[in-house]
Scaffold this motif. Sequence first.
Motif, PDB file in Angstrom:
ATOM      1  N   ASN A   1       0.695  -1.245  -0.010  1.00 36.32           N
ATOM      2  CA  ASN A   1       0.049  -0.124   0.023  1.00 36.32           C
ATOM      3  C   ASN A   1       0.787   1.266  -0.124  1.00 36.32           C
ATOM      4  OD1 ASN A   1      -2.667  -1.402   0.724  1.00 36.32           O
ATOM      5  ND2 ASN A   1      -1.511  -1.903   2.400  1.00 36.32           N
ATOM      6  N   LYS A   2       0.138   2.437  -0.551  1.00 35.33           N
ATOM      7  CA  LYS A   2       0.943   3.564  -0.328  1.00 35.33           C
ATOM      8  C   LYS A   2       1.106   4.048   1.179  1.00 35.33           C
ATOM      9  CE  LYS A   2       1.352   8.262  -2.209  1.00 35.33           C
ATOM     10  NZ  LYS A   2       0.838   9.341  -3.120  1.00 35.33           N
ATOM     11  N   VAL A   3      -0.041   3.963   1.783  1.00 37.54           N
ATOM     12  CA  VAL A   3      -0.006   4.346   3.188  1.00 37.54           C
ATOM     13  C   VAL A   3      -0.994   3.017   3.714  1.00 37.54           C
ATOM     14  CG1 VAL A   3      -0.904   5.529   5.464  1.00 37.54           C
ATOM     15  CG2 VAL A   3      -0.095   6.858   3.086  1.00 37.54           C
ATOM     16  N   SER A   4      -0.683   2.061   4.656  1.00 39.25           N
ATOM     17  CA  SER A   4      -1.253   1.115   5.170  1.00 39.25           C
ATOM     18  C   SER A   4      -2.669   1.613   6.139  1.00 39.25           C
ATOM     19  CB  SER A   4      -0.407  -0.062   5.872  1.00 39.25           C
ATOM     20  OG  SER A   4       0.143  -0.680   4.825  1.00 39.25           O
ATOM     21  N   ILE A   5      -2.037   2.241   7.113  1.00 40.60           N
ATOM     22  CA  ILE A   5      -3.221   2.704   7.879  1.00 40.60           C
ATOM     23  C   ILE A   5      -3.223   4.218   8.117  1.00 40.60           C
ATOM     24  CG2 ILE A   5      -4.258   2.603  10.078  1.00 40.60           C
ATOM     25  CD1 ILE A   5      -3.040  -0.285  10.510  1.00 40.60           C
ATOM     26  N   MET A   6      -4.079   4.771   7.720  1.00 42.24           N
ATOM     27  CA  MET A   6      -4.180   6.522   7.990  1.00 42.24           C
ATOM     28  C   MET A   6      -5.261   6.895   8.647  1.00 42.24           C
ATOM     29  SD  MET A   6      -3.303   9.660   6.314  1.00 42.24           S
ATOM     30  CE  MET A   6      -3.054   9.461   4.751  1.00 42.24           C
ATOM     31  N   VAL A   7      -4.920   7.460   9.963  1.00 41.40           N
ATOM     32  CA  VAL A   7      -5.803   8.055  11.022  1.00 41.40           C
ATOM     33  C   VAL A   7      -5.963   9.317  10.786  1.00 41.40           C
ATOM     34  CG1 VAL A   7      -6.772   7.505  13.218  1.00 41.40           C
ATOM     35  CG2 VAL A   7      -5.294   5.848  12.360  1.00 41.40           C
ATOM     36  N   ILE A   8      -7.320  10.021  10.913  1.00 41.97           N
ATOM     37  CA  ILE A   8      -7.491  11.475  11.015  1.00 41.97           C
ATOM     38  C   ILE A   8      -8.489  11.910  11.879  1.00 41.97           C
ATOM     39  CG2 ILE A   8      -7.995  13.457   9.376  1.00 41.97           C
ATOM     40  CD1 ILE A   8      -6.999  11.817   7.086  1.00 41.97           C
ATOM     41  N   ASN A   9      -8.361  12.921  12.813  1.00 45.31           N
ATOM     42  CA  ASN A   9      -9.183  13.479  13.408  1.00 45.31           C
ATOM     43  C   ASN A   9      -9.950  12.351  14.470  1.00 45.31           C
ATOM     44  OD1 ASN A   9      -8.373  15.923  12.531  1.00 45.31           O
ATOM     45  ND2 ASN A   9     -10.135  16.064  10.844  1.00 45.31           N
ATOM     46  N   SER A  10      -9.238  11.699  14.880  1.00 45.31           N
ATOM     47  CA  SER A  10      -9.973  10.413  15.732  1.00 45.31           C
ATOM     48  C   SER A  10      -9.208   9.989  17.076  1.00 45.31           C
ATOM     49  CB  SER A  10      -9.727   9.081  14.783  1.00 45.31           C
ATOM     50  OG  SER A  10     -10.486   9.344  13.406  1.00 45.31           O
ATOM     51  N   SER A  11      -9.694   9.088  17.819  1.00 39.31           N
ATOM     52  CA  SER A  11      -9.283   9.101  19.137  1.00 39.31           C
ATOM     53  C   SER A  11      -9.578   7.507  19.543  1.00 39.31           C
ATOM     54  CB  SER A  11      -9.780   9.883  20.315  1.00 39.31           C
ATOM     55  OG  SER A  11     -11.227   9.670  20.426  1.00 39.31           O
ATOM     56  N   GLU A  12      -8.522   6.958  20.598  1.00 41.85           N
ATOM     57  CA  GLU A  12      -8.829   5.499  21.001  1.00 41.85           C
ATOM     58  C   GLU A  12      -8.469   4.472  19.956  1.00 41.85           C
ATOM     59  OE1 GLU A  12     -12.173   5.034  23.756  1.00 41.85           O
ATOM     60  OE2 GLU A  12     -12.109   7.343  24.390  1.00 41.85           O
ATOM     61  N   ILE A  13      -7.549   4.700  19.115  1.00 44.66           N
ATOM     62  CA  ILE A  13      -7.190   3.841  18.181  1.00 44.66           C
ATOM     63  C   ILE A  13      -6.166   3.052  18.667  1.00 44.66           C
ATOM     64  CG2 ILE A  13      -6.376   3.667  15.821  1.00 44.66           C
ATOM     65  CD1 ILE A  13      -8.856   5.402  16.149  1.00 44.66           C
TER      66      ILE A  13
END
Length: 238
Positions: free
Chosen positions: A114-126
């Motif tokens: 993948n280019k980015v495997s896991i992208m997280v934006i504006n989130s919490s408790e990940i």
Amino acid sequence: MTVSNPVFGSSQLSIEETDPILCNKSVIGNFILNNSINCDFVNGIIINSSNIRVDFNSSSLLGSGYLNPYTGILMSGSSNITLRGDGSVGHFDTGVLINNTKNVNISNMDFTGNKVSIMVINSSEISITNNYLYTNTVGIKFHNVNSSFISTNSFDSNDISGISLFGSYNDIVDNNLISSSLNGIFLDANSNNITINANMFTRNFGVEINLGDGKTTNETLNLIFNNTCTISIPESIC
């Protein structure tokens, strides 16, 4: 392909292989992948409701290559989501995109190509634990993410970085194995109260822990200790 969906109590919903129901479709409830899915030139699974568990059951979700602008799993505006293996997500621009979502658990998965495997934006408790991320451009990227964990994962041959955090806070990055990346762990100058503990770095060809890429940072806002590294910015970290 057969998909078992226990959302209707004990009943099951079966979908034939010719029906691309899980490509570019929203899903609700819990389900198990019993066979691998190919989503060529289209997005994969869309999750925009809460309380969902996806069990990959040793199956794969594959795309048409990271040069094409598609995402394997999209989560938005939801909470209490679990992705668990054994299984894999590969060959997407973004393997998993998490946006404006709370309480997500991703474990025992493989992410590759993948280019980015896991992208997280504006989130919490990940919580991202016990995954294997290899031969991606970037393994995990956070933008404005807080109260989250990246722990006990293995990163290998992710070209630009294993883990990158931008504008994030109150996160823990610990006990990961990171090898063969330009940046092992990167924090921008706007990330703070990040704990980076007991990570092991091997065979990296750049910087293993990089705070701000030489820009002015406040090291005291982050806790960095017990890592096995040799090259860092600033040099005092390793």
